[in-house]
Write a protein that holds these residues in place. Structure first.
Motif, PDB file in Angstrom:
ATOM      1  N   VAL A 106       0.282  -1.191  -0.267  1.00  0.00           N
ATOM      2  CA  VAL A 106      -0.097   0.062  -0.155  1.00  0.00           C
ATOM      3  C   VAL A 106       0.913   1.345   0.321  1.00  0.00           C
ATOM      4  O   VAL A 106       0.355   1.778  -0.961  1.00  0.00           O
ATOM      5  N   ALA A 107       1.760   1.234   0.676  1.00  0.00           N
ATOM      6  CA  ALA A 107       2.583   2.602   1.021  1.00  0.00           C
ATOM      7  C   ALA A 107       3.862   2.599  -0.508  1.00  0.00           C
ATOM      8  O   ALA A 107       3.735   3.998  -1.001  1.00  0.00           O
ATOM      9  N   ASN A 108       3.883   1.447  -0.560  1.00  0.00           N
ATOM     10  CA  ASN A 108       4.534   1.924  -2.726  1.00  0.00           C
ATOM     11  C   ASN A 108       3.699   1.663  -3.368  1.00  0.00           C
ATOM     12  O   ASN A 108       4.108   2.648  -3.995  1.00  0.00           O
ATOM     13  N   TYR A 109       2.751   1.542  -3.402  1.00  0.00           N
ATOM     14  CA  TYR A 109       1.437   2.670  -4.272  1.00  0.00           C
ATOM     15  C   TYR A 109       1.267   3.733  -3.978  1.00  0.00           C
ATOM     16  O   TYR A 109       1.064   4.666  -5.338  1.00  0.00           O
ATOM     17  N   LEU A 110       1.404   4.045  -3.306  1.00  0.00           N
ATOM     18  CA  LEU A 110       1.500   5.812  -3.179  1.00  0.00           C
ATOM     19  C   LEU A 110       2.418   6.105  -3.058  1.00  0.00           C
ATOM     20  O   LEU A 110       2.244   7.076  -4.038  1.00  0.00           O
ATOM     21  N   GLY A 111       3.378   5.549  -2.599  1.00  0.00           N
ATOM     22  CA  GLY A 111       4.579   6.489  -3.047  1.00  0.00           C
ATOM     23  C   GLY A 111       5.114   6.303  -3.999  1.00  0.00           C
ATOM     24  O   GLY A 111       4.973   7.869  -4.891  1.00  0.00           O
ATOM     25  N   PHE A 112       4.100   5.862  -5.757  1.00  0.00           N
ATOM     26  CA  PHE A 112       5.264   6.399  -6.454  1.00  0.00           C
ATOM     27  C   PHE A 112       3.421   7.138  -7.359  1.00  0.00           C
ATOM     28  O   PHE A 112       4.031   7.362  -8.240  1.00  0.00           O
ATOM     29  N   THR A 113       2.606   6.969  -6.813  1.00  0.00           N
ATOM     30  CA  THR A 113       1.765   7.626  -7.673  1.00  0.00           C
ATOM     31  C   THR A 113       1.900   9.066  -7.019  1.00  0.00           C
ATOM     32  O   THR A 113       1.854  10.353  -7.613  1.00  0.00           O
ATOM     33  N   VAL A 114       1.974   9.039  -5.781  1.00  0.00           N
ATOM     34  CA  VAL A 114       3.095  10.622  -5.975  1.00  0.00           C
ATOM     35  C   VAL A 114       3.541  11.308  -6.676  1.00  0.00           C
ATOM     36  O   VAL A 114       3.206  12.596  -7.355  1.00  0.00           O
ATOM     37  N   LEU A 115       4.332  10.637  -7.501  1.00  0.00           N
ATOM     38  CA  LEU A 115       4.887  11.613  -8.612  1.00  0.00           C
ATOM     39  C   LEU A 115       4.277  11.122 -10.207  1.00  0.00           C
ATOM     40  O   LEU A 115       4.481  12.246 -11.228  1.00  0.00           O
ATOM     41  N   THR A 116       3.786   9.820 -10.281  1.00  0.00           N
ATOM     42  CA  THR A 116       3.053   9.831 -11.514  1.00  0.00           C
ATOM     43  C   THR A 116       1.879  10.777 -11.090  1.00  0.00           C
ATOM     44  O   THR A 116       0.728  11.112 -12.828  1.00  0.00           O
ATOM     45  N   VAL A 117       0.581  10.621 -10.225  1.00  0.00           N
ATOM     46  CA  VAL A 117      -0.325  11.349 -10.740  1.00  0.00           C
ATOM     47  C   VAL A 117      -0.886  11.764  -9.067  1.00  0.00           C
ATOM     48  O   VAL A 117      -1.758  11.224  -8.561  1.00  0.00           O
ATOM     49  N   PRO A 118       0.052  12.944  -9.102  1.00  0.00           N
ATOM     50  CA  PRO A 118      -0.095  13.795  -7.723  1.00  0.00           C
ATOM     51  C   PRO A 118      -1.155  14.057  -6.992  1.00  0.00           C
ATOM     52  O   PRO A 118      -1.855  14.353  -5.431  1.00  0.00           O
ATOM     53  N   VAL A 119      -2.033  14.429  -7.909  1.00  0.00           N
ATOM     54  CA  VAL A 119      -3.341  15.123  -7.389  1.00  0.00           C
ATOM     55  C   VAL A 119      -4.163  13.842  -6.747  1.00  0.00           C
ATOM     56  O   VAL A 119      -5.116  13.493  -5.491  1.00  0.00           O
ATOM     57  N   ALA A 120      -3.439  12.426  -7.745  1.00  0.00           N
ATOM     58  CA  ALA A 120      -4.795  11.422  -7.217  1.00  0.00           C
ATOM     59  C   ALA A 120      -4.078  10.922  -5.641  1.00  0.00           C
ATOM     60  O   ALA A 120      -4.759  10.486  -4.878  1.00  0.00           O
ATOM     61  N   ALA A 121      -2.391  10.846  -5.429  1.00  0.00           N
ATOM     62  CA  ALA A 121      -2.077  10.655  -4.509  1.00  0.00           C
ATOM     63  C   ALA A 121      -2.443  11.445  -3.333  1.00  0.00           C
ATOM     64  O   ALA A 121      -3.129  10.995  -2.037  1.00  0.00           O
ATOM     65  N   LEU A 122      -2.711  12.673  -3.533  1.00  0.00           N
ATOM     66  CA  LEU A 122      -3.442  13.264  -2.100  1.00  0.00           C
ATOM     67  C   LEU A 122      -4.462  13.501  -1.702  1.00  0.00           C
ATOM     68  O   LEU A 122      -5.191  13.347  -0.771  1.00  0.00           O
ATOM     69  N   SER A 123      -5.802  12.561  -3.237  1.00  0.00           N
ATOM     70  CA  SER A 123      -7.011  12.874  -3.573  1.00  0.00           C
ATOM     71  C   SER A 123      -7.359  11.146  -2.202  1.00  0.00           C
ATOM     72  O   SER A 123      -8.228  11.529  -1.072  1.00  0.00           O
ATOM     73  N   ALA A 124      -5.784  10.418  -2.682  1.00  0.00           N
ATOM     74  CA  ALA A 124      -6.178   8.938  -2.042  1.00  0.00           C
ATOM     75  C   ALA A 124      -6.057   8.860  -0.169  1.00  0.00           C
ATOM     76  O   ALA A 124      -6.661   8.238   0.407  1.00  0.00           O
ATOM     77  N   ALA A 125      -5.151  10.108  -0.039  1.00  0.00           N
ATOM     78  CA  ALA A 125      -4.393   9.778   1.251  1.00  0.00           C
ATOM     79  C   ALA A 125      -5.741  10.476   2.171  1.00  0.00           C
ATOM     80  O   ALA A 125      -6.059   9.914   3.414  1.00  0.00           O
ATOM     81  N   TRP A 126      -6.003  11.689   1.386  1.00  0.00           N
ATOM     82  CA  TRP A 126      -6.963  11.712   2.154  1.00  0.00           C
ATOM     83  C   TRP A 126      -8.744  10.928   2.282  1.00  0.00           C
ATOM     84  O   TRP A 126      -9.330  11.029   3.682  1.00  0.00           O
ATOM     85  N   LEU A 127      -9.101  10.079   0.831  1.00  0.00           N
ATOM     86  CA  LEU A 127     -10.028   9.185   1.589  1.00  0.00           C
ATOM     87  C   LEU A 127      -9.479   8.077   2.793  1.00  0.00           C
ATOM     88  O   LEU A 127     -10.218   7.899   3.529  1.00  0.00           O
ATOM     89  N   TRP A 128      -8.179   7.648   2.528  1.00  0.00           N
ATOM     90  CA  TRP A 128      -7.449   6.205   3.620  1.00  0.00           C
ATOM     91  C   TRP A 128      -8.069   7.494   5.090  1.00  0.00           C
ATOM     92  O   TRP A 128      -8.111   7.067   5.897  1.00  0.00           O
ATOM     93  N   VAL A 129      -7.124   8.840   5.407  1.00  0.00           N
ATOM     94  CA  VAL A 129      -7.542   9.905   6.861  1.00  0.00           C
ATOM     95  C   VAL A 129      -9.258   9.470   7.219  1.00  0.00           C
ATOM     96  O   VAL A 129      -9.764   8.983   8.123  1.00  0.00           O
ATOM     97  N   LEU A 130     -10.314   9.821   6.413  1.00  0.00           N
ATOM     98  CA  LEU A 130     -11.531   9.726   6.292  1.00  0.00           C
ATOM     99  C   LEU A 130     -12.554   8.731   6.933  1.00  0.00           C
ATOM    100  O   LEU A 130     -12.773   8.165   7.608  1.00  0.00           O
TER     101      LEU A 130
END
Length: 186
Positions: A106-130
């Protein structure tokens, strides 16, 4: 095509370096795969060693994933890019350096997406928190986050079939890695 092979191989090998297992070995502690979920990932590190060490392992996983994403972004384009992320997660899940028993990716996919699709990574991180705030189950929050990461890759590729297949494969792999959590959830 040759670039895709070498980048994906490098991604798998990079993912096969499990920081949780290495940290516990260096610290003279028992293998994290022997306790709680049997997983060598951030949540188990938190349970066994506390928040500071979990944050360190998480940061190392994210950093490694970003490095793989940078490498993949330099050498690959189009639908092949997400496949580097898949092989990173595959290496983290089934690491050749640690008996093919590792984390869930999970953390690896998030980190990979931070550079490849940053908006998706940020949205997904907030979704995880929620979702975690509502359900108090990290693996359920992870499902929502991973779904958002995969959707971000599909949307950013304009539905390219190769990218879509890579995003779906990565999502399916992470779901597969959580099969024990799914079976035991009440």
């Amino acid at each position: 095509m040759i670039n895709a092979f070498f980048v994906c191989l490098t991604a798998y090998l990079a993912g096969s370096v499990n920081f949780a297992i290495l940290f516990f070995k260096i610290a003279g502690r028992a293998d994290p795969r022997l306790s709680f979920s049997g997983n060598a990932g951030t949540t188990n590190v938190y349970r066994l060693a506390g928040m500071p060490w979990a944050v360190l392992v998480f940061a190392l996983d994210i950093g490694r994933a970003m490095a793989v994403a940078a490498l993949a972004g330099y050498f690959l384009d189009g639908g092949w890019l997400i496949w580097a992320g898949f092989f990173l997660v595959l290496g983290n899940s089934f690491p050749c350096f640690h008996g093919f028993r590792g984390g869930k990716g999970v953390a690896n996919y998030l980190g990979f997406t931070v550079l490849t699709v940053p908006v998706a990574a940020l949205s997904a991180a907030w979704l995880w928190v929620l979702v975690y705030w509502i359900k108090r189950a990290p693996f359920i929050a992870s499902f929502f986050m991973v779904a958002a990461l995969s959707a971000g890759h599909v949307v950013s590729s304009s539905g390219d079939w190769l990218a879509t297949a890579g995003a779906v494969a990565t999502f399916a792999l992470i779901l597969f890695n959580h099969r024990k959590n799914i079976r035991e959830y009440r």
